[in-house]
Design an enzyme around this catalytic site. Structure first.
Site, mmCIF file in Angstrom:
data_model
loop_
_atom_site.group_PDB
_atom_site.id
_atom_site.type_symbol
_atom_site.label_atom_id
_atom_site.label_comp_id
_atom_site.label_asym_id
_atom_site.label_seq_id
_atom_site.Cartn_x
_atom_site.Cartn_y
_atom_site.Cartn_z
ATOM 1 N N VAL A 66 -5.971 -8.302 14.503
ATOM 2 C CA VAL A 66 -4.302 -8.665 13.788
ATOM 3 C C VAL A 66 -3.302 -7.653 14.960
ATOM 4 C CG1 VAL A 66 -4.811 -9.482 11.573
ATOM 5 C CG2 VAL A 66 -4.418 -6.771 12.145
ATOM 6 N N SER A 140 -0.466 -1.281 -1.358
ATOM 7 C CA SER A 140 -1.329 -0.447 -2.007
ATOM 8 C C SER A 140 -0.693 0.354 -3.284
ATOM 9 C CB SER A 140 -2.159 0.584 -1.276
ATOM 10 O OG SER A 140 -2.625 1.553 -1.957
ATOM 11 N N TYR A 153 -1.682 6.805 6.117
ATOM 12 C CA TYR A 153 -1.996 5.447 5.548
ATOM 13 C C TYR A 153 -0.858 5.352 4.435
ATOM 14 C CZ TYR A 153 -4.557 2.249 2.520
ATOM 15 O OH TYR A 153 -5.008 1.229 1.496
#
Ligand SMILES: NC(=O)c1ccc[n+]([C@@H]2O[C@H](COP(=O)([O-])OP(=O)(O)OC[C@H]3O[C@@H](n4cnc5c(N)ncnc54)[C@H](O)[C@@H]3O)[C@@H](O)[C@H]2O)c1
Length: 264
Positions: A66, A140, A153
């Site tokens: 990706v 998330s 992250y």
């Protein structure tokens, strides 16, 4: 009902929650689903298994990184050549490994932006089979709260919220933008967490992770997340953001800027 007869493209669809989106789409009578993933061995195996279960010619695998826009474009091209349409894109591929945070940024942010731009500008307006297509971006619960153990992250997942909210503001009638924030879910993503912290100050980060892991109330199963998401694709409004945690679903309401400020 929305899924029936539609064509979907799922990045990171060979494993984990992505694979559950693929299965749920097929279960709900999607005409075709493309699994776009780096993991070719698993991708081919899954296509063989799902073709037996759901019928031939309903699912294909394309090897896609990706981070590479051309590979993503080639994967979408192959999708419309095979199934004639493209209605739904789920930008799901992601890694959680702050030891390689530049790569994490490339996959989690750049990959999703590539998917959105190709979907909105090229494929969905031209190849949707009904009046509206859908792009689902996977963030998330760490997209809406801090996590000292995984700062990079967490930054990538906050970025997905900004990306989705901004694209949804364009109010493009052809393409609805949804964002999903799963809580801790049992997949390989969370394996070996202690080796996934920046190798500078490793001890400091892993102590924080230990505390944060201890505060996790429960680990939900991936199929339950996928069931909610596939329903939302048909039902949810453009620009909405959803937390799916401990097998429960809640909409996230972010106040406007004034609502976030404290007068000094
Ligand atoms: N599992 C959780 O607790 C959890 C919680 C919140 C959000 N998420 C997010 O959900 C998504 C899926 O996570 P998961 O738990 O299913 O992970 P997973 O590790 O089980 O699966 C990720 C998939 O992405 C693929 N992938 C990785 N890099 C890629 C790349 N460059 N190009 C194409 N494919 C690539 C992998 O091969 C794998 O098939 C991720 O974006 C993750 O951040 C997961």
């Amino acid at each position: 009902m929305f899924i029936s007869g539609k064509v979907a493209f799922v990045t990171g669809g060979a494993n984990g929650i992505g694979l559950c989106y693929v299965k749920e789409l097929l279960k709900n009578s999607a005409k075709g689903v493309t699994i776009a993933d780096l993991d070719a061995k698993q991708g081919h195996k899954i296509v063989e298994e799902l073709s037996k279960e759901y019928g031939k010619n309903r699912v294909i695998f394309v090897k896609v990184d990706v981070t590479n826009k051309k590979e993503l474009n080639d994967g979408m091209k192959k999708t419309v050549e095979t199934f004639k349409n493209l209605d739904i894109i789920i930008n799901n591929a992601g890694i959680m490994n702050d030891a390689i945070w530049e790569k994490e940024i490339d996959i989690n942010i750049k990959g999703s932006i590539h998917g959105c731009l190709l979907g909105m500008d090229e494929y969905i307006p031209k190849y949707k089979s009904s009046s509206e297509g859908v792009i689902v971006n996977i963030s998330s619960t760490l997209g809406i709260e801090p996590c000292g153990g995984l700062p990079a992250y967490t930054a990538t997942k906050h970025a997905i919220i900004g990306l989705s909210r901004s694209l949804a503001q364009l109010n493009n009638k052809n393409v609805k933008i949804l964002t999903i924030c799963p809580g801790p879910t049992a997949t390989a993503l969370l394996d070996d967490l202690f080796n996934k912290t920046p190798n500078t100050s490793l001890e400091k980060y892993s102590n924080v992770i230990k505390q944060q892991l201890a505060s996790i109330k429960g680990m939900q199963e991936a199929p339950a997340v996928a069931e909610y998401v596939i329903k939302l694709i048909g039902d949810a409004k453009n620009g909405t953001i959803w937390v799916i945690e401990n097998n429960e679903i809640n909409e996230v309401i972010i106040p406007d800027k004034e609502g976030l400020l404290k007068k000094c």
